[in-house]
Write an enzyme that holds these catalytic residues in place. Structure first.
Site, short mmCIF file in Angstrom:
data_model
loop_
_atom_site.label_atom_id
_atom_site.label_comp_id
_atom_site.label_asym_id
_atom_site.label_seq_id
_atom_site.Cartn_x
_atom_site.Cartn_y
_atom_site.Cartn_z
N LYS A 6 55.51 39.61 29.03
CA LYS A 6 55.21 40.32 30.28
C LYS A 6 56.44 40.23 31.17
CE LYS A 6 51.61 42.38 32.27
NZ LYS A 6 50.58 43.16 31.55
P1 NAD Z 1 47.77 50.90 39.02
O1 NAD Z 1 48.86 50.33 39.83
O2 NAD Z 1 47.93 52.27 38.45
O3 NAD Z 1 46.38 50.89 39.84
C1 NAD Z 1 45.86 49.75 40.45
C2 NAD Z 1 44.68 50.19 41.34
O4 NAD Z 1 44.06 49.04 41.89
C3 NAD Z 1 45.08 51.07 42.52
O5 NAD Z 1 44.05 52.02 42.78
C4 NAD Z 1 45.17 50.06 43.67
O6 NAD Z 1 44.98 50.67 44.94
C5 NAD Z 1 44.00 49.16 43.31
N1 NAD Z 1 44.13 47.83 43.89
C6 NAD Z 1 45.21 47.02 43.95
N2 NAD Z 1 44.90 45.87 44.59
C7 NAD Z 1 43.59 45.95 44.91
C8 NAD Z 1 42.69 45.08 45.56
N3 NAD Z 1 43.09 43.90 46.05
N4 NAD Z 1 41.41 45.48 45.70
C9 NAD Z 1 41.01 46.69 45.23
N5 NAD Z 1 41.81 47.55 44.60
C10 NAD Z 1 43.09 47.19 44.45
O7 NAD Z 1 47.51 49.83 37.85
P2 NAD Z 1 46.80 50.08 36.44
O8 NAD Z 1 47.84 50.41 35.44
O9 NAD Z 1 45.62 50.97 36.62
O10 NAD Z 1 46.31 48.59 36.09
C11 NAD Z 1 45.11 48.05 36.61
C12 NAD Z 1 44.76 46.78 35.85
O11 NAD Z 1 44.63 47.08 34.45
C13 NAD Z 1 45.80 45.66 35.93
O12 NAD Z 1 45.11 44.42 35.87
C14 NAD Z 1 46.62 45.84 34.65
O13 NAD Z 1 47.24 44.64 34.24
C15 NAD Z 1 45.50 46.25 33.70
N6 NAD Z 1 45.96 46.97 32.51
C16 NAD Z 1 46.65 48.13 32.63
C17 NAD Z 1 47.02 48.82 31.48
C18 NAD Z 1 47.72 50.15 31.53
O14 NAD Z 1 47.89 50.77 30.46
N7 NAD Z 1 48.09 50.65 32.69
C19 NAD Z 1 46.71 48.28 30.21
C20 NAD Z 1 45.99 47.09 30.13
C21 NAD Z 1 45.62 46.44 31.30
#
Ligand code: NAD
Length: 354
Positions: A47
């Site tokens: 990571k």
């Molecule tokens: P992103 O940055 O596209 O979106 C994050 C979302 O969460 C946004 O809508 C943001 O406003 C919201 N957010 C942030 N802090 C917050 C809080 N304190 N309370 C409520 N909402 C909040 O990120 P993403 O890529 O959608 O990733 C989201 C999660 O999924 C993370 O934990 C990431 O590690 C995990 N993840 C992502 C992927 C991927 O392919 N993008 C794959 C596996 C896991």
């Protein structure tokens, strides 16, 4: 942060968020090791992260930051050594800058990073892969619990890449998404939210709140709504010992990484709520990242249908393995998933010798 490469090159997302810390990145790197092992793709776990608020940076400043990061990291990255991907705060544009900077000294190398734009060797389906996978796994678990998703109330926290695509796929499966939120707050509508309208509203207004036909709701309240499926898809530790007793869902699907704390997990388990662990629930992203890497190495792109069919097949197989293991050992899905994943890494280490 590189955690393990016994089963293949280091693989993991790059996070740009103000709260990034060494401990957080270390924990997420370890999670990647178990995730790649659980879904049985030939990668290890890693990571990366930069503690930065991207909202305070211009696109140009973000490009400079990313490219300087790649200059420093170039000796660490490698097509068969360490392959970054998107995570919170990074997107296909950031991956494009990584590819461009790395390629300056190594020749055009699309397999160095996944989650790229299609025009630069990205895979069809990568953008929606994590959310689509979350929805697919939710469907499998619901069916095992005899829960019909048609019209079933679903609550999703986080409306970024994962939350949006989870919402879209679940709505397409007939579920009723009654609440959505982002970092600024949430929206609620018992009749179900039109996801396309919500997406357009965010594009125009920069936030979910204010979507006509919905009521505002705070993130803390949203998590405690009565629903069949609760999907935390934002950040870590949003379900903790302070609110675990108030969760009213039948199934909690960890679309984010580590959104349910260890203590909360115990509470939910004791209350008979099924928790689908992150290593399983959100593994669609790394599975399609693997497909992207394979297509780049083969220099032969696949059609969207092929990508999604292979993704669903793989998730179906992995879910059956986890469910069967949990039945056999009378454990929850998380313990079963870890048992399978750690066993595979252990076996690879033993086979490789010293
Ligand atoms: P992103 O940055 O596209 O979106 C994050 C979302 O969460 C946004 O809508 C943001 O406003 C919201 N957010 C942030 N802090 C917050 C809080 N304190 N309370 C409520 N909402 C909040 O990120 P993403 O890529 O959608 O990733 C989201 C999660 O999924 C993370 O934990 C990431 O590690 C995990 N993840 C992502 C992927 C991927 O392919 N993008 C794959 C596996 C896991």
């Amino acid at each position: 942060m590189q955690h393990n490469q016994a089963r293949g090159p280091f693989k993991g997302g790059l996070r740009f968020h103000p709260s990034v810390s060494l401990d957080e990145v270390r924990a997420l790197a370890q999670l990647m090791t178990w995730k790649t092992a659980l879904v049985d793709i030939p990668f290890g776990g890693a990571k990366g992260g930069i503690a930065v608020d991207t909202n305070q940076l211009s696109q140009h400043a973000l490009e400079i930051l990313t490219k300087h990061f790649v200059q420093k990291m170039a000796p660490v990255f490698g097509v068969h050594h360490d392959i970054p991907a998107p995570d919170v705060g990074t997107n296909p544009q950031v991956m494009a800058w990584i590819l461009a900077e790395y390629s300056k000294t190594h020749g055009f190398t699309p397999a160095i990073v996944t989650g790229k734009p299609l025009e630069l060797g990205g895979s069809a389906g990568r953008l929606q892969a994590t959310g689509h996978g979350v929805a697919h796994i939710t469907g499998l678990v619901a069916s095992d619990l005899s829960l019909d998703l048609e019209g079933a109330p679903v609550v999703i926290q986080g409306f970024g890449n994962v939350g949006l695509h989870t919402a879209r796929s679940l709505a397409a499966m007939g579920a009723r998404v009654i609440a959505l939120s982002d970092i600024r707050g949430g929206i609620y509508c018992d009749a179900g939210i039109d996801i396309g309208r919500a997406e357009r509203h965010v594009a125009e207004a920069g936030r979910l709140e204010g979507l006509s036909g919905t009521e505002p709701i705070r993130n803390a309240e949203l998590l405690e709504l009565p629903c069949d499926v609760l999907i935390p898809a934002a950040i870590e530790a949003t379900v903790d010992c302070d609110n675990a007793d108030a969760i009213q869902a039948r199934i909690v699907v960890e679309a984010a990484n580590a959104p349910v704390t260890h203590m909360a997990d115990r509470t939910l388990h004791d209350r008979g709520i099924t928790v689908v662990p992150d290593v399983l629930a959100n593994s669609g992203g790394v599975i399609v990242s693997y497909y992207e890497w394979v297509q780049n190495l083969q220099e032969f792109p696949w059609e969207l249908d092929t990508v999604l069919r292979r993704l669903e097949q793989r998730l179906g197989q992995v879910y059956e393995q986890v469910r069967d293991c949990s039945h056999q050992h009378r454990t929850d899905l998380r313990t079963a998933a870890y048992e399978l994943a750690i066993g595979r890494v252990n076996q690879a280490i033993a086979l490789r010798g010293f």
